[in-house]
Design a protein around this motif. Sequence first.
Motif, PDB file in Angstrom:
ATOM      1  N   GLU A   1       0.842  -1.186   0.000  1.00  0.00           N
ATOM      2  CA  GLU A   1       0.000   0.000   0.000  1.00  0.00           C
ATOM      3  C   GLU A   1       0.885   1.246   0.000  1.00  0.00           C
ATOM      4  O   GLU A   1       1.983   1.228   0.559  1.00  0.00           O
ATOM      5  N   PRO A   2       0.440   2.312  -0.657  1.00  0.00           N
ATOM      6  CA  PRO A   2       1.255   3.524  -0.680  1.00  0.00           C
ATOM      7  C   PRO A   2       1.307   4.173   0.703  1.00  0.00           C
ATOM      8  O   PRO A   2       0.305   4.234   1.406  1.00  0.00           O
ATOM      9  N   LEU A   3       2.490   4.615   1.091  1.00  0.00           N
ATOM     10  CA  LEU A   3       2.670   5.377   2.318  1.00  0.00           C
ATOM     11  C   LEU A   3       2.761   6.841   1.913  1.00  0.00           C
ATOM     12  O   LEU A   3       3.562   7.215   1.056  1.00  0.00           O
ATOM     13  N   LEU A   4       1.914   7.675   2.518  1.00  0.00           N
ATOM     14  CA  LEU A   4       1.768   9.065   2.094  1.00  0.00           C
ATOM     15  C   LEU A   4       2.182  10.045   3.173  1.00  0.00           C
ATOM     16  O   LEU A   4       2.043   9.775   4.358  1.00  0.00           O
ATOM     17  N   VAL A   5       2.647  11.206   2.735  1.00  0.00           N
ATOM     18  CA  VAL A   5       2.819  12.374   3.593  1.00  0.00           C
ATOM     19  C   VAL A   5       2.021  13.500   2.937  1.00  0.00           C
ATOM     20  O   VAL A   5       1.594  13.396   1.794  1.00  0.00           O
ATOM     21  N   SER A   6       1.829  14.586   3.668  1.00  0.00           N
ATOM     22  CA  SER A   6       1.037  15.726   3.181  1.00  0.00           C
ATOM     23  C   SER A   6      -0.344  15.259   2.727  1.00  0.00           C
ATOM     24  O   SER A   6      -0.829  15.626   1.655  1.00  0.00           O
ATOM     25  N   VAL A   7      -0.959  14.436   3.561  1.00  0.00           N
ATOM     26  CA  VAL A   7      -2.241  13.819   3.222  1.00  0.00           C
ATOM     27  C   VAL A   7      -3.379  14.826   3.400  1.00  0.00           C
ATOM     28  O   VAL A   7      -3.419  15.578   4.370  1.00  0.00           O
ATOM     29  N   ARG A   8      -4.285  14.815   2.415  1.00  0.00           N
ATOM     30  CA  ARG A   8      -5.502  15.624   2.495  1.00  0.00           C
ATOM     31  C   ARG A   8      -6.676  14.768   2.038  1.00  0.00           C
ATOM     32  O   ARG A   8      -6.600  14.109   1.003  1.00  0.00           O
ATOM     33  N   PRO A   9      -7.775  14.772   2.795  1.00  0.00           N
ATOM     34  CA  PRO A   9      -8.973  14.068   2.332  1.00  0.00           C
ATOM     35  C   PRO A   9      -9.472  14.704   1.037  1.00  0.00           C
ATOM     36  O   PRO A   9      -9.494  15.929   0.907  1.00  0.00           O
ATOM     37  N   PHE A  10      -9.848  13.867   0.086  1.00  0.00           N
ATOM     38  CA  PHE A  10     -10.357  14.348  -1.196  1.00  0.00           C
ATOM     39  C   PHE A  10     -11.858  14.111  -1.280  1.00  0.00           C
ATOM     40  O   PHE A  10     -12.608  14.971  -1.704  1.00  0.00           O
ATOM     41  N   ALA A  11     -12.293  12.916  -0.868  1.00  0.00           N
ATOM     42  CA  ALA A  11     -13.716  12.582  -0.931  1.00  0.00           C
ATOM     43  C   ALA A  11     -14.029  11.448   0.035  1.00  0.00           C
ATOM     44  O   ALA A  11     -13.223  10.546   0.218  1.00  0.00           O
ATOM     45  N   ARG A  12     -15.196  11.513   0.624  1.00  0.00           N
ATOM     46  CA  ARG A  12     -15.718  10.393   1.413  1.00  0.00           C
ATOM     47  C   ARG A  12     -16.534   9.533   0.462  1.00  0.00           C
ATOM     48  O   ARG A  12     -17.386  10.037  -0.268  1.00  0.00           O
ATOM     49  N   LEU A  13     -16.272   8.235   0.442  1.00  0.00           N
ATOM     50  CA  LEU A  13     -16.953   7.342  -0.486  1.00  0.00           C
ATOM     51  C   LEU A  13     -18.251   6.832   0.134  1.00  0.00           C
ATOM     52  O   LEU A  13     -18.255   6.333   1.257  1.00  0.00           O
ATOM     53  N   THR A  14     -19.321   6.955  -0.606  1.00  0.00           N
ATOM     54  CA  THR A  14     -20.631   6.528  -0.117  1.00  0.00           C
ATOM     55  C   THR A  14     -20.779   5.013  -0.213  1.00  0.00           C
ATOM     56  O   THR A  14     -20.013   4.339  -0.911  1.00  0.00           O
ATOM     57  N   ASP A  15     -21.775   4.494   0.467  1.00  0.00           N
ATOM     58  CA  ASP A  15     -22.071   3.062   0.388  1.00  0.00           C
ATOM     59  C   ASP A  15     -22.388   2.657  -1.049  1.00  0.00           C
ATOM     60  O   ASP A  15     -22.062   1.554  -1.472  1.00  0.00           O
ATOM     61  N   GLN A  16     -23.018   3.543  -1.808  1.00  0.00           N
ATOM     62  CA  GLN A  16     -23.345   3.241  -3.196  1.00  0.00           C
ATOM     63  C   GLN A  16     -22.086   3.043  -4.026  1.00  0.00           C
ATOM     64  O   GLN A  16     -22.030   2.147  -4.880  1.00  0.00           O
ATOM     65  N   VAL A  17     -21.062   3.843  -3.794  1.00  0.00           N
ATOM     66  CA  VAL A  17     -19.791   3.687  -4.512  1.00  0.00           C
ATOM     67  C   VAL A  17     -19.145   2.354  -4.143  1.00  0.00           C
ATOM     68  O   VAL A  17     -18.638   1.636  -5.010  1.00  0.00           O
ATOM     69  N   VAL A  18     -19.192   2.011  -2.882  1.00  0.00           N
ATOM     70  CA  VAL A  18     -18.636   0.732  -2.420  1.00  0.00           C
ATOM     71  C   VAL A  18     -19.385  -0.425  -3.074  1.00  0.00           C
ATOM     72  O   VAL A  18     -18.776  -1.410  -3.508  1.00  0.00           O
ATOM     73  N   ASP A  19     -20.708  -0.315  -3.187  1.00  0.00           N
ATOM     74  CA  ASP A  19     -21.507  -1.366  -3.829  1.00  0.00           C
ATOM     75  C   ASP A  19     -21.154  -1.504  -5.309  1.00  0.00           C
ATOM     76  O   ASP A  19     -21.040  -2.623  -5.820  1.00  0.00           O
ATOM     77  N   VAL A  20     -20.981  -0.394  -6.015  1.00  0.00           N
ATOM     78  CA  VAL A  20     -20.592  -0.439  -7.426  1.00  0.00           C
ATOM     79  C   VAL A  20     -19.224  -1.112  -7.562  1.00  0.00           C
ATOM     80  O   VAL A  20     -19.012  -1.936  -8.458  1.00  0.00           O
ATOM     81  N   ALA A  21     -18.301  -0.767  -6.681  1.00  0.00           N
ATOM     82  CA  ALA A  21     -16.965  -1.369  -6.719  1.00  0.00           C
ATOM     83  C   ALA A  21     -17.054  -2.884  -6.513  1.00  0.00           C
ATOM     84  O   ALA A  21     -16.374  -3.646  -7.204  1.00  0.00           O
ATOM     85  N   ALA A  22     -17.897  -3.325  -5.595  1.00  0.00           N
ATOM     86  CA  ALA A  22     -18.043  -4.765  -5.337  1.00  0.00           C
ATOM     87  C   ALA A  22     -18.604  -5.476  -6.559  1.00  0.00           C
ATOM     88  O   ALA A  22     -18.122  -6.550  -6.937  1.00  0.00           O
ATOM     89  N   ARG A  23     -19.595  -4.885  -7.208  1.00  0.00           N
ATOM     90  CA  ARG A  23     -20.166  -5.501  -8.417  1.00  0.00           C
ATOM     91  C   ARG A  23     -19.144  -5.569  -9.534  1.00  0.00           C
ATOM     92  O   ARG A  23     -18.986  -6.599 -10.200  1.00  0.00           O
ATOM     93  N   LEU A  24     -18.418  -4.481  -9.758  1.00  0.00           N
ATOM     94  CA  LEU A  24     -17.406  -4.455 -10.811  1.00  0.00           C
ATOM     95  C   LEU A  24     -16.297  -5.459 -10.517  1.00  0.00           C
ATOM     96  O   LEU A  24     -15.829  -6.163 -11.406  1.00  0.00           O
ATOM     97  N   TYR A  25     -15.891  -5.544  -9.263  1.00  0.00           N
ATOM     98  CA  TYR A  25     -14.867  -6.507  -8.859  1.00  0.00           C
ATOM     99  C   TYR A  25     -15.298  -7.927  -9.203  1.00  0.00           C
ATOM    100  O   TYR A  25     -14.537  -8.696  -9.782  1.00  0.00           O
ATOM    101  N   ARG A  26     -16.538  -8.278  -8.843  1.00  0.00           N
ATOM    102  CA  ARG A  26     -17.034  -9.634  -9.115  1.00  0.00           C
ATOM    103  C   ARG A  26     -17.133  -9.912 -10.615  1.00  0.00           C
ATOM    104  O   ARG A  26     -16.935 -11.037 -11.058  1.00  0.00           O
TER     105      ARG A  26
END
Length: 72
Positions: free
Chosen positions: A37-62
């Motif tokens: 996994e990438p180790l980061l410095v100067s980290v800034r949150p860009f976006a909070r991922l919704t449950d819907q995005v997680v569900d789409v990722a799971a479907r695409l993964y399968r």
Amino acid sequence: MPHWVARQLHQDVHLAEGDRYAWELTGVVVGRGPDCEPLLVSVRPFARLTDQVVDVAARLYRQAFVVGDDGT
């Protein structure tokens, strides 16, 4: 959503249990951790991922990957 993003999100979704949730971050990669996994410095949150995005990722993964295949 690119397949590698779906794979990473699906592989790590268990980390977003309880009051935790998935984030997309920006930062400067300074190395790799034990699971590559990438180790980061100067980290800034860009976006909070919704449950819907997680569900789409799971479907695409399968659809895109043989679940349980270690890639070898």
